[in-house]
Design a protein around this motif. Structure first.
Motif, short mmCIF file in Angstrom:
data_model
loop_
_atom_site.label_atom_id
_atom_site.label_comp_id
_atom_site.label_asym_id
_atom_site.label_seq_id
_atom_site.Cartn_x
_atom_site.Cartn_y
_atom_site.Cartn_z
N GLU A 19 0.83 -1.22 0.00
CA GLU A 19 0.00 0.00 0.00
C GLU A 19 0.86 1.27 0.00
N ARG A 20 2.15 1.11 0.39
CA ARG A 20 3.03 2.27 0.55
C ARG A 20 3.68 2.63 -0.78
N GLU A 21 3.42 3.84 -1.29
CA GLU A 21 4.07 4.38 -2.50
C GLU A 21 4.43 3.28 -3.51
N ILE A 76 19.84 -7.48 4.05
CA ILE A 76 19.21 -6.41 4.83
C ILE A 76 18.76 -5.27 3.95
N ASN A 77 17.51 -4.86 4.15
CA ASN A 77 17.03 -3.60 3.60
C ASN A 77 16.85 -2.67 4.81
N PRO A 78 17.83 -1.82 5.08
CA PRO A 78 17.74 -0.97 6.27
C PRO A 78 16.71 0.15 6.12
N ALA A 79 16.12 0.27 4.92
CA ALA A 79 15.10 1.30 4.64
C ALA A 79 15.64 2.68 5.04
N ALA A 80 14.85 3.48 5.74
CA ALA A 80 15.30 4.86 6.04
C ALA A 80 16.56 4.88 6.90
N TYR A 81 16.79 3.81 7.69
CA TYR A 81 18.01 3.78 8.52
C TYR A 81 19.28 3.67 7.68
N THR A 82 19.12 3.29 6.40
CA THR A 82 20.27 3.29 5.48
C THR A 82 21.01 4.61 5.56
N HIS A 83 20.21 5.67 5.63
CA HIS A 83 20.77 7.02 5.46
C HIS A 83 21.10 7.69 6.78
N THR A 84 20.85 7.00 7.90
CA THR A 84 21.02 7.65 9.21
C THR A 84 21.75 6.81 10.26
N VAL A 102 19.96 -4.40 0.27
CA VAL A 102 18.95 -4.42 -0.79
C VAL A 102 18.03 -3.21 -0.66
N HIS A 103 17.73 -2.58 -1.76
CA HIS A 103 16.68 -1.55 -1.82
C HIS A 103 15.74 -1.88 -2.96
N LEU A 104 14.46 -1.78 -2.69
CA LEU A 104 13.48 -2.04 -3.74
C LEU A 104 13.59 -1.01 -4.85
N SER A 105 13.68 0.25 -4.46
CA SER A 105 13.77 1.35 -5.44
C SER A 105 15.24 1.63 -5.76
N ASN A 106 15.45 2.33 -6.86
CA ASN A 106 16.80 2.79 -7.19
C ASN A 106 17.04 4.09 -6.43
N PHE A 113 19.20 12.96 -0.47
CA PHE A 113 19.49 12.40 0.86
C PHE A 113 19.49 10.88 0.86
N ARG A 114 18.92 10.26 -0.21
CA ARG A 114 18.93 8.79 -0.28
C ARG A 114 20.20 8.26 -0.94
N HIS A 115 21.06 9.16 -1.42
CA HIS A 115 22.25 8.69 -2.16
C HIS A 115 23.35 8.22 -1.22
C1 DQA Z 1 14.29 1.77 0.56
C2 DQA Z 1 14.83 3.13 0.13
C3 DQA Z 1 14.96 4.06 1.33
O1 DQA Z 1 15.46 5.32 0.93
C4 DQA Z 1 13.61 4.28 1.99
O2 DQA Z 1 13.74 5.08 3.14
C5 DQA Z 1 12.90 3.02 2.27
C6 DQA Z 1 12.98 1.89 1.35
C7 DQA Z 1 13.99 0.85 -0.65
O3 DQA Z 1 13.80 -0.33 -0.43
O4 DQA Z 1 13.95 1.32 -1.80
O5 DQA Z 1 12.15 2.92 3.25
O6 DQA Z 1 15.26 1.12 1.36
#
Ligand code: DQA
Length: 145
Positions: A19-21, A76-84, A102-106, A113-115
Motif C-alpha cells: 500500500e506504501r508508495e 538487509i534492507n535498512p530502509a530509512a536507517y540506510t541514510h542515518t 537491498v533496496h526495492l527502489s533505485n 538524501f537517499r544517495h
Molecule cells: C528503501 C529506500 C529508502 O530510501 C527508503 O527510506 C525506504 C525503502 C527501498 O527499499 O527502496 O524505506 O530502502
C-alpha cells in the motif's frame, strides 16, 4: 554438513509494502516477498529467518545476535536507517557477518538524501532498483556463497 543459515532483515515502514508508495516499492506485500524467499530457501534446505522492525534498537539487537545465532549470511534492507544509522553500521562491523544491502527502489534516481548509505562500503554488494527481485538475487548469491 551443517545447514546454511540466512537472515533477512527489513527496516522501518517495510511492513506497509503493497500500500506504501507502490510507484517506488511495488505492489507486493512484505509477506509475499518473505514467502517467495522461504520457498526458494526450503527447496535448497537452507534455514531462512525473516524479521521486520520499525525500531532501530530492535534491529541493532538482532544484528548483535547474529554470531551467537550462527547466521552465515545477512540480507538487509535498512530502509530509512540506510541514510542515518551509525548504530546499525557499527553492529554490522562488530559481528562481521557478510551481508548484501537491498533496496526495492533505485535510491540513486531519487532524492539526494537517499544517495548516501552507512552500509554500502562494508557490504558484499548493493542491489538497488530491482524491486522484490533484488531480494531473490541476494538470496541466490547467499545460498551459493
Ligand atoms: C528503501 C529506500 C529508502 O530510501 C527508503 O527510506 C525506504 C525503502 C527501498 O527499499 O527502496 O524505506 O530502502
Amino acid at each position: 554438513m551443517a545447514t546454511k543459515s540466512i537472515l533477512v532483515l527489513h527496516g522501518p515502514n517495510l511492513n506497509l509494502l503493497g500500500e506504501r508508495e507502490p510507484q517506488h516499492y511495488g505492489k507486493q506485500t512484505l509477506e509475499d516477498i518473505d514467502q517467495a524467499l522461504k520457498t526458494i530457501a526450503s527447496a535448497k534446505s537452507i534455514k531462512l529467518e525473516t524479521m521486520q522492525s520499525n525500531s532501530e534498537g530492535d534491529l541493532v539487537n538482532k544484528i548483535q545476535s547474529l554470531s551467537n545465532d550462527k547466521v552465515d549470511f545477512l540480507i538487509i534492507n535498512p530502509a530509512a536507517y540506510t541514510h542515518t544509522s551509525v548504530a546499525m553500521r557499527d553492529a554490522l562491523s562488530a559481528v562481521k557477518v557478510p551481508f548484501i544491502e537491498v533496496h526495492l527502489s533505485n535510491v540513486y534516481a531519487r532524492e539526494p538524501f537517499r544517495h548516501h548509505s552507512y552500509f554500502s562500503d562494508i557490504a558484499v554488494a548493493v542491489i538497488s532498483g530491482l524491486g522484490a527481485d533484488g531480494y531473490i538475487a541476494a538470496l541466490n548469491f547467499a545460498i551459493n556463497a
